[in-house]
Scaffold this active site. Sequence first.
Site, PDB file in Angstrom:
ATOM      1  N   VAL A  13      -9.381  87.898  87.663  1.00  0.00           N
ATOM      2  CA  VAL A  13     -10.417  87.142  88.358  1.00  0.00           C
ATOM      3  C   VAL A  13     -10.808  85.987  87.452  1.00  0.00           C
ATOM      4  O   VAL A  13     -10.561  86.013  86.248  1.00  0.00           O
ATOM      5  CB  VAL A  13     -11.644  88.012  88.732  1.00  0.00           C
ATOM      6  CG1 VAL A  13     -11.277  89.024  89.812  1.00  0.00           C
ATOM      7  CG2 VAL A  13     -12.223  88.705  87.519  1.00  0.00           C
ATOM      8  N   SER A  14     -11.448  84.982  88.025  1.00  0.00           N
ATOM      9  CA  SER A  14     -11.700  83.747  87.287  1.00  0.00           C
ATOM     10  C   SER A  14     -12.932  83.773  86.393  1.00  0.00           C
ATOM     11  O   SER A  14     -13.040  82.969  85.479  1.00  0.00           O
ATOM     12  CB  SER A  14     -11.819  82.572  88.261  1.00  0.00           C
ATOM     13  OG  SER A  14     -10.599  82.421  88.956  1.00  0.00           O
ATOM     14  N   SER A  15     -13.871  84.682  86.663  1.00  0.00           N
ATOM     15  CA  SER A  15     -15.086  84.691  85.843  1.00  0.00           C
ATOM     16  C   SER A  15     -15.559  86.125  85.601  1.00  0.00           C
ATOM     17  O   SER A  15     -15.211  87.046  86.333  1.00  0.00           O
ATOM     18  CB  SER A  15     -16.191  83.873  86.506  1.00  0.00           C
ATOM     19  OG  SER A  15     -16.560  84.455  87.731  1.00  0.00           O
TER      20      SER A  15
END
Length: 130
Positions: A13-15
């Site tokens: 996931v990106s964050s």
Amino acid sequence: MQHKTQTVAYIRVSSIDQNLDRQLETIGDVDRVFEEKISGGARADRLALADCIGYVRDGDTVRVASMDRLARSLGDLRDIVDEITAKGASVEFVKEQQTYSRDTDDAIGRLMLNLLGAFAEFERTLIRER
């Protein structure tokens, strides 16, 4: 001694505040999970991806929920898939229902990887523009 083949998952996931559970559910049962919470932009910072690629052996499968979880650009996608398949492992994309391996590297497989990867990159670009 013969190597026992394994199915491993790569999830990203990106964050930090995003949840990995949906991808884990999509992927299903695997022998090992490599996960990270980091933007897919800079490959050099993706240590779990490097660990995953270093871990897999001939006959193993790397299962990924979707192409955009493995790479943000078509060039990176091709490079990563090529790196994994060069080791004799395969890459399975669950959402796209596509599997790529050294044994199935043919013109149609390459075309599908490029088409689906290009659409994933296009979709990501549209999201950024919004």
